[in-house]
Design a protein around this motif. Structure first.
Motif, PDB file in Angstrom:
ATOM      1  N   PRO A 370      97.979 -26.319 -43.876  1.00  0.00           N
ATOM      2  CA  PRO A 370      99.122 -27.345 -43.683  1.00  0.00           C
ATOM      3  C   PRO A 370      99.272 -28.026 -42.579  1.00  0.00           C
ATOM      4  O   PRO A 370      99.541 -29.018 -42.100  1.00  0.00           O
ATOM      5  CB  PRO A 370     100.510 -26.488 -43.527  1.00  0.00           C
ATOM      6  N   TYR A 371      98.373 -27.392 -41.351  1.00  0.00           N
ATOM      7  CA  TYR A 371      98.378 -27.840 -39.903  1.00  0.00           C
ATOM      8  C   TYR A 371      97.334 -28.872 -40.046  1.00  0.00           C
ATOM      9  O   TYR A 371      97.498 -30.059 -39.102  1.00  0.00           O
ATOM     10  CB  TYR A 371      98.299 -26.762 -38.779  1.00  0.00           C
ATOM     11  N   ILE A 372      96.021 -28.578 -40.321  1.00  0.00           N
ATOM     12  CA  ILE A 372      95.085 -29.396 -40.175  1.00  0.00           C
ATOM     13  C   ILE A 372      95.543 -30.638 -41.017  1.00  0.00           C
ATOM     14  O   ILE A 372      95.082 -31.742 -40.836  1.00  0.00           O
ATOM     15  CB  ILE A 372      93.609 -28.829 -40.607  1.00  0.00           C
ATOM     16  N   GLN A 373      96.164 -30.628 -42.123  1.00  0.00           N
ATOM     17  CA  GLN A 373      96.600 -31.911 -43.169  1.00  0.00           C
ATOM     18  C   GLN A 373      97.569 -32.690 -42.264  1.00  0.00           C
ATOM     19  O   GLN A 373      97.341 -33.956 -42.404  1.00  0.00           O
ATOM     20  CB  GLN A 373      97.433 -31.247 -44.300  1.00  0.00           C
ATOM     21  N   MET A 374      98.234 -32.070 -41.450  1.00  0.00           N
ATOM     22  CA  MET A 374      98.896 -32.796 -40.604  1.00  0.00           C
ATOM     23  C   MET A 374      98.204 -33.501 -39.494  1.00  0.00           C
ATOM     24  O   MET A 374      98.700 -34.626 -38.960  1.00  0.00           O
ATOM     25  CB  MET A 374     100.074 -32.352 -40.206  1.00  0.00           C
ATOM     26  N   MET A 375      97.196 -32.884 -39.012  1.00  0.00           N
ATOM     27  CA  MET A 375      96.440 -33.491 -37.953  1.00  0.00           C
ATOM     28  C   MET A 375      95.549 -34.714 -38.321  1.00  0.00           C
ATOM     29  O   MET A 375      95.179 -35.561 -37.536  1.00  0.00           O
ATOM     30  CB  MET A 375      95.664 -32.483 -37.259  1.00  0.00           C
ATOM     31  N   VAL A 376      95.083 -34.795 -39.512  1.00  0.00           N
ATOM     32  CA  VAL A 376      94.262 -35.681 -40.109  1.00  0.00           C
ATOM     33  C   VAL A 376      94.859 -36.939 -40.639  1.00  0.00           C
ATOM     34  O   VAL A 376      95.557 -36.702 -41.554  1.00  0.00           O
ATOM     35  CB  VAL A 376      93.046 -34.950 -41.145  1.00  0.00           C
ATOM     36  N   SER A 377      94.511 -38.054 -40.035  1.00  0.00           N
ATOM     37  CA  SER A 377      95.155 -39.033 -40.637  1.00  0.00           C
ATOM     38  C   SER A 377      94.600 -39.709 -41.913  1.00  0.00           C
ATOM     39  O   SER A 377      93.463 -39.730 -41.954  1.00  0.00           O
ATOM     40  CB  SER A 377      95.324 -40.443 -39.663  1.00  0.00           C
ATOM     41  N   PRO A 378      95.596 -40.322 -42.852  1.00  0.00           N
ATOM     42  CA  PRO A 378      94.975 -40.658 -44.198  1.00  0.00           C
ATOM     43  C   PRO A 378      94.134 -41.822 -43.789  1.00  0.00           C
ATOM     44  O   PRO A 378      93.133 -42.071 -44.693  1.00  0.00           O
ATOM     45  CB  PRO A 378      96.171 -41.203 -45.008  1.00  0.00           C
ATOM     46  N   GLN A 379      94.080 -42.831 -42.940  1.00  0.00           N
ATOM     47  CA  GLN A 379      93.079 -43.638 -42.605  1.00  0.00           C
ATOM     48  C   GLN A 379      92.054 -43.294 -42.211  1.00  0.00           C
ATOM     49  O   GLN A 379      90.905 -44.005 -42.552  1.00  0.00           O
ATOM     50  CB  GLN A 379      93.958 -44.536 -41.245  1.00  0.00           C
ATOM     51  N   ASP A 380      91.844 -42.290 -41.325  1.00  0.00           N
ATOM     52  CA  ASP A 380      90.463 -41.712 -40.973  1.00  0.00           C
ATOM     53  C   ASP A 380      89.705 -41.175 -42.222  1.00  0.00           C
ATOM     54  O   ASP A 380      88.575 -41.271 -42.545  1.00  0.00           O
ATOM     55  CB  ASP A 380      90.577 -40.628 -39.962  1.00  0.00           C
ATOM     56  N   ILE A 381      90.545 -40.728 -42.814  1.00  0.00           N
ATOM     57  CA  ILE A 381      90.226 -40.064 -44.378  1.00  0.00           C
ATOM     58  C   ILE A 381      89.377 -41.185 -45.158  1.00  0.00           C
ATOM     59  O   ILE A 381      88.300 -41.075 -45.762  1.00  0.00           O
ATOM     60  CB  ILE A 381      91.003 -39.376 -45.019  1.00  0.00           C
ATOM     61  N   GLU A 382      90.250 -42.270 -45.492  1.00  0.00           N
ATOM     62  CA  GLU A 382      89.842 -43.393 -46.213  1.00  0.00           C
ATOM     63  C   GLU A 382      88.680 -44.153 -45.738  1.00  0.00           C
ATOM     64  O   GLU A 382      87.688 -44.446 -46.433  1.00  0.00           O
ATOM     65  CB  GLU A 382      91.152 -44.273 -46.316  1.00  0.00           C
TER      66      GLU A 382
END
Length: 460
Positions: A370-382
């Motif tokens: 849950p914590y790394i999910q909050m750290m990584v932005s959807p924009q960076d993933i995309e």
């Protein structure tokens, strides 16, 4: 700065156990009480009686005993290092050999791309075109070779003509197909393809292992030199306090038992060999997608008893991007994970890690997802501007399924013979016997000390 402080501050914390016992030797000469450690073959002696300051003969005898113990410990340390390092260099040679083979047919090979470029140039000139002259052809080849050896070159257009010498942030271009043509795709897809490429994985394992090994050898050379100076200085103090002139004779005796103090032993020749392997490996560095070095690199750990293995892996994360984000488990989650509290509290662990990364966040749970999910932005993933990297001692790390679904995952080889568990057992066990046993034990791949039956030696 006094030499005792220099010795303490300059030596890797995990190697202090094996160094000349400079401070206890100095305290003995001053008549101060010194607790003498028991030998590995004897039962612990926690009640060793203090040496009365007035008993000069007792001081001299104790000094000689501590000096002999120092010589013995350092000798055993060197012998174990020599055996393990000479064996490990064969592993490194095998990794470089594997890299050389995978690079030969790799679509990420710079040499293959160069050959394709030269073939295209020859096709453009045609068999009957001789107007450029041999001198011009030679200049073009030289320019291409020079550009490929630059450390910061954009190779994006390598397949269509001579390489430009303009700089960029890293050696990079789109990966190529088996036919040498550029692969069209998003950065996200290209980074995933690169991460799965055998040439790339072989390169990462080779360069990381070699860089770590080079640093290990350099640290050992420094460690040996500091011990040589330590023995010399403490014997000089002995002569001054006792009124004797035995320094030179005793130094000869010490050097006879520890000849590497004078010669450096196998370390310097091996260091030269490793540096040659590094040069070979760098020539085989794969072409990386444009934008590779713009990524954020995520990692998670506990980082207790911060050691050279931690330093090595954090430094290696820069191979995957420019911005490093480290998650650190707090003290309570550490306890739940390992059934023991860390030696260093959260604040100290964060302070140790921060100089090596760009951002830190705290994980107050055994489940980091849950914590790394909050750290990584959807924009960076995309956009494909993120990846995850860690040591290969835990391939099925918590949260891997989610992490791997949104970003590439990279694994790095561990530093041999180094772990927080080993340091904890040597320096924080209540038993002198356990400490000595762990100090000279073999280690598993994860760096934990094991006995002759392969069982982990645990802190008492």
């Amino acid at each position: 700065m006094k030499f005792g402080h220099t010795l303490t501050n300059s030596i890797q914390p995990e190697w202090r156990f094996y160094a000349v016992d400079y401070k206890p030797l100095k305290k003995t000469l001053k008549g101060k009480h010194v607790k003498v450690p028991s030998s590995p073959d004897s039962a612990p002696s926690p009640t060793t009686p203090p040496v009365p300051p007035s008993t000069s003969k007792a001081n001299v005898d104790l000094f000689k005993r501590i000096l002999e113990d120092s010589v013995e410990k350092l000798g055993k340390f060197y012998e174990s290092k020599e055996a393990s390092l000479l064996a490990y260099v064969k592993v490194l040679e095998e990794r470089v050999s594997k890299l050389q083979k995978s690079e030969t047919t790799s679509p990420l090979s710079r040499r293959n791309s160069l050959n394709k470029s030269l073939t295209n140039l020859a096709a453009q000139d045609g068999p009957g075109d001789t107007s450029s002259g041999s001198e011009s052809e030679s200049d073009d080849d030289a320019n291409i070779g020079l550009s490929l050896n630059e450390s910061e070159v954009d190779l994006t257009n390598i397949s269509s003509g001579p390489v430009s010498s303009s700089s960029s942030s890293a050696i990079s271009s789109p990966p190529h197909s088996d036919q040498g043509e550029p692969v069209v795709g998003s950065l996200k897809d290209l980074c995933r393809e690169t991460a799965q490429n055998d040439h790339f994985k072989d390169y990462i394992y080779s360069i990381k292992s070699l860089r770590t090994f080079e640093r290990e050898l350099s640290l050992l050379v420094e460690f040996i030199e500091l011990n040589r100076v330590g023995f010399s200085k403490i014997l000089k103090k002995f002569d001054k306090v006792v009124g004797s002139s035995i320094r030179e004779k005793r130094l000869e005796e010490v050097t006879a038992k520890l000849p590497f103090l004078a010669s450096g032993g196998f370390l310097k020749p091996l260091l030269l060999k490793v540096q040659s392997l590094i040069n070979t490996t760098l020539i085989l560095k794969p072409i990386l997608p444009s934008g590779w070095s713009d990524r954020k690199v995520y990692t998670i750990g506990c980082f207790d008893l911060f050691h050279r293995g931690h330093v090595n892996v954090l430094a290696s994360l820069r191979e995957f991007g420019h911005f490093i984000v480290a998650g650190i488990h707090d003290d309570e989650s550490y306890f739940k994970l390992k059934k023991k509290y860390p030696i260093d509290n959260l604040e100290k662990r964060m302070a140790n890690v921060k100089p090596h990364v760009d951002m830190i966040y705290v994980i107050p749970s055994t489940d980091p997802m849950p914590y790394i999910q909050m750290m990584v932005s959807p924009q960076d993933i995309e956009a494909g501007l993120c990846c995850y990297a860690r040591g290969d001692d835990m391939l099925q790390f918590p949260g891997r399924d989610w992490v791997e679904s949104v970003m590439p995952v990279h694994f790095l080889p561990r530093t041999e013979g180094c772990s927080s568990s080993l340091i904890r057992t040597i320096y924080h066990s209540d038993s002198d016997l356990t400490r000595h046993k762990a100090a000279f034990a073999k280690t598993r791949y994860d760096g934990k000390p094991v006995d002759e039956n392969g069982e982990v030696i645990k802190t008492s």
